[in-house]
Design an enzyme around this catalytic site. Structure first.
Site, PDB file in Angstrom:
ATOM      1  N   SER A   1      83.746  54.092   6.222  1.00 44.51           N
ATOM      2  CA  SER A   1      83.823  52.867   7.018  1.00 44.51           C
ATOM      3  C   SER A   1      83.426  53.128   8.459  1.00 44.51           C
ATOM      4  O   SER A   1      83.983  54.028   9.115  1.00 44.51           O
ATOM      5  CB  SER A   1      85.262  52.335   7.028  1.00 44.51           C
TER       6      SER A   1
ATOM      7  N   HIS B   1      80.208  48.486   5.478  1.00 45.52           N
ATOM      8  CA  HIS B   1      79.540  49.216   4.381  1.00 45.52           C
ATOM      9  C   HIS B   1      78.277  48.436   4.007  1.00 45.52           C
ATOM     10  O   HIS B   1      78.322  47.480   3.229  1.00 45.52           O
ATOM     11  CB  HIS B   1      80.464  49.359   3.169  1.00 45.52           C
TER      12      HIS B   1
ATOM     13  N   HIS C   1      84.980  50.829  -3.438  1.00 45.93           N
ATOM     14  CA  HIS C   1      86.409  51.150  -3.427  1.00 45.93           C
ATOM     15  C   HIS C   1      87.084  50.478  -4.611  1.00 45.93           C
ATOM     16  O   HIS C   1      86.699  49.376  -5.019  1.00 45.93           O
ATOM     17  CB  HIS C   1      87.076  50.644  -2.140  1.00 45.93           C
TER      18      HIS C   1
ATOM     19  N   TYR D   1      89.887  49.001  -4.551  1.00 48.09           N
ATOM     20  CA  TYR D   1      90.507  47.723  -4.163  1.00 48.09           C
ATOM     21  C   TYR D   1      89.522  46.559  -4.185  1.00 48.09           C
ATOM     22  O   TYR D   1      89.930  45.402  -4.128  1.00 48.09           O
ATOM     23  CB  TYR D   1      91.184  47.826  -2.786  1.00 48.09           C
ATOM     24  N   GLU D   2      88.208  46.857  -4.256  1.00 44.70           N
ATOM     25  CA  GLU D   2      87.234  45.764  -4.335  1.00 44.70           C
ATOM     26  C   GLU D   2      87.249  45.125  -5.725  1.00 44.70           C
ATOM     27  O   GLU D   2      86.606  44.108  -5.947  1.00 44.70           O
ATOM     28  CB  GLU D   2      85.828  46.285  -4.012  1.00 44.70           C
TER      29      GLU D   2
ATOM     30  N   ALA E   1      86.946  57.110   6.769  1.00 44.43           N
ATOM     31  CA  ALA E   1      87.846  56.777   7.867  1.00 44.43           C
ATOM     32  C   ALA E   1      89.257  56.923   7.300  1.00 44.43           C
ATOM     33  O   ALA E   1      89.496  56.547   6.152  1.00 44.43           O
ATOM     34  CB  ALA E   1      87.608  55.343   8.313  1.00 44.43           C
TER      35      ALA E   1
ATOM     36  N   MET F   1      91.624  55.267   1.490  1.00 41.97           N
ATOM     37  CA  MET F   1      91.490  54.462   0.266  1.00 41.97           C
ATOM     38  C   MET F   1      90.230  54.812  -0.525  1.00 41.97           C
ATOM     39  O   MET F   1      89.677  53.956  -1.231  1.00 41.97           O
ATOM     40  CB  MET F   1      91.434  52.966   0.642  1.00 41.97           C
ATOM     41  N   SER F   2      89.753  56.041  -0.384  1.00 36.64           N
ATOM     42  CA  SER F   2      88.485  56.380  -1.061  1.00 36.64           C
ATOM     43  C   SER F   2      88.413  57.878  -1.331  1.00 36.64           C
ATOM     44  O   SER F   2      89.419  58.565  -1.380  1.00 36.64           O
ATOM     45  CB  SER F   2      87.305  55.954  -0.178  1.00 36.64           C
TER      46      SER F   2
ATOM     47  N   ASN G   1      92.765  55.930  13.251  1.00 36.03           N
ATOM     48  CA  ASN G   1      94.013  55.315  13.766  1.00 36.03           C
ATOM     49  C   ASN G   1      95.164  56.242  13.426  1.00 36.03           C
ATOM     50  O   ASN G   1      95.063  57.044  12.491  1.00 36.03           O
ATOM     51  CB  ASN G   1      94.234  53.941  13.102  1.00 36.03           C
TER      52      ASN G   1
ATOM     53  N   HIS H   1      91.442  46.973  10.318  1.00 31.21           N
ATOM     54  CA  HIS H   1      90.069  47.410   9.995  1.00 31.21           C
ATOM     55  C   HIS H   1      89.175  47.407  11.244  1.00 31.21           C
ATOM     56  O   HIS H   1      88.256  48.221  11.352  1.00 31.21           O
ATOM     57  CB  HIS H   1      89.501  46.502   8.900  1.00 31.21           C
TER      58      HIS H   1
END
Ligand SMILES: O=P(O)(O)O[C@@H]1C[C@H](O)[C@@H](CO)O1
Length: 292
Positions: free
Chosen positions: A37, A68, A90, A92-93, A120, A223-224, A247, A261
């Site tokens: 990301s 992306h 991902h 979650y998509e 990220a 998340m990846s 972060n 995000h």
């Protein structure tokens, strides 16, 4: 799980995609790079580019996440033949986990031998600062504890063995090289080495979850990446993983910080130049043709 209703791609489906790409470009990449990301600018530094939108590549999923772009770029980086995913998929998509990792087997069929996965991530380790680059030493596959592993299902031996080892997932020589390159570039202040933990997302972690993950030994959370790495190791690719700490994970109940995000993308932009220099220098130093 609803996603599993979809028919899996066969070895032949993978071949169709790889052969299509090979017929459309003269490039023969040996290194693949996945941009995390906000890190897509990395792909723009490739020379002699040939680019394909994901929508035109047979069987390729589409990117749906801001930050992306959704194109596959072939070209040379620091003299090495590369292919770069500007945008990843991902879980979650809503993609089945085997589809999230589809490009990895395509890279293998294209002749790629080394993959650089970037992401990220939130910094769980209290010593980490926003903007640090963490060389991934190991991972925690939390979704895997609940059966979400991309290798679940029939195994095709043409890709790899039924039970691949993950104790050597992140190549030790490449990790060492990354740390050396970081030092040489004068980046030591913000280069770290640590453990990445994947969650499915898309919600960010609760404070209790962050505390738990840190206790479990995770330095960064995202998340990846982990699913891609498992499939890459299954088909024999050499892996190096890099997390940009975009972060700090929120660990205290009296904090008013909230991960978001926008901050993730902003940190990507802010560190873009050094991140690109780091990856490009690393690529220039990687030995190819199975010379490892
Ligand atoms: O693709 P990566 O892992 O770099 O993206 C991270 C995880 C989420 O997709 C997003 C959250 O901001 O960034």
């Amino acid at each position: 799980m609803f996603q599993e209703d979809e028919k899996r791609f066969s070895y032949e489906d993978h071949k169709t995609t790889a052969d299509w790409l090979l017929s459309k470009t003269h490039h023969r990449p040996l290194i693949a790079i996945i941009c995390g990301s906000g890190l897509g600018a990395l792909a723009d530094s490739l020379k002699d580019q040939v680019s394909f939108k994901y929508s035109e590549i047979p069987n390729f999923p589409q990117s749906t996440v801001h930050g992306h772009a959704g194109c596959l770029i072939f070209g040379n980086l620091n003299g090495k033949p590369c292919v770069c995913m500007k945008g990843r998929f991902h879980f979650y998509e809503g993609y089945p986990i085997w589809k999230v990792t589809f490009p990895i087997r395509i890279f293998h069929l294209l002749g790629v031998e080394t993959i650089i996965v970037t992401n990220a991530a939130g910094g769980l380790n209290q010593e980490y600062k926003v903007g640090d680059i963490m060389v991934i030493k190991d991972h925690l596959n939390l979704p895997g504890f609940a059966g979400n592993n991309p290798l679940v299902g029939p195994n095709d031996e043409r890709f790899g063995t039924r039970f691949p080892s993950m104790s050597d997932a992140y190549n030790a020589d490449l990790r060492k090289l990354a740390c050396t390159v970081g030092k040489e570039l004068g980046f030591s202040d913000f280069i770290r080495e640590g453990v990445y933990c994947v969650l499915s997302g898309p919600s960010f972690e609760t404070i209790a979850e962050c505390r738990m993950l840190n206790c479990l030994g995770a330095d960064a959370v995202g998340m990846s990446t982990v699913h891609e790495v498992i499939v890459a190791r299954h088909c024999g690719l050499r892996v190096i993983g890099l997390s940009l700490i975009t972060n700090k994970s929120v660990m205290e109940y009296d904090s008013s910080e909230k991960p978001n995000h926008e901050e993730v993308l902003e940190t990507g932009k802010w560190r873009a130049e050094q991140f690109q220099t780091f990856v490009s220098t690393l690529v220039g130093r990687i030995e190819l043709n199975n010379n490892f």
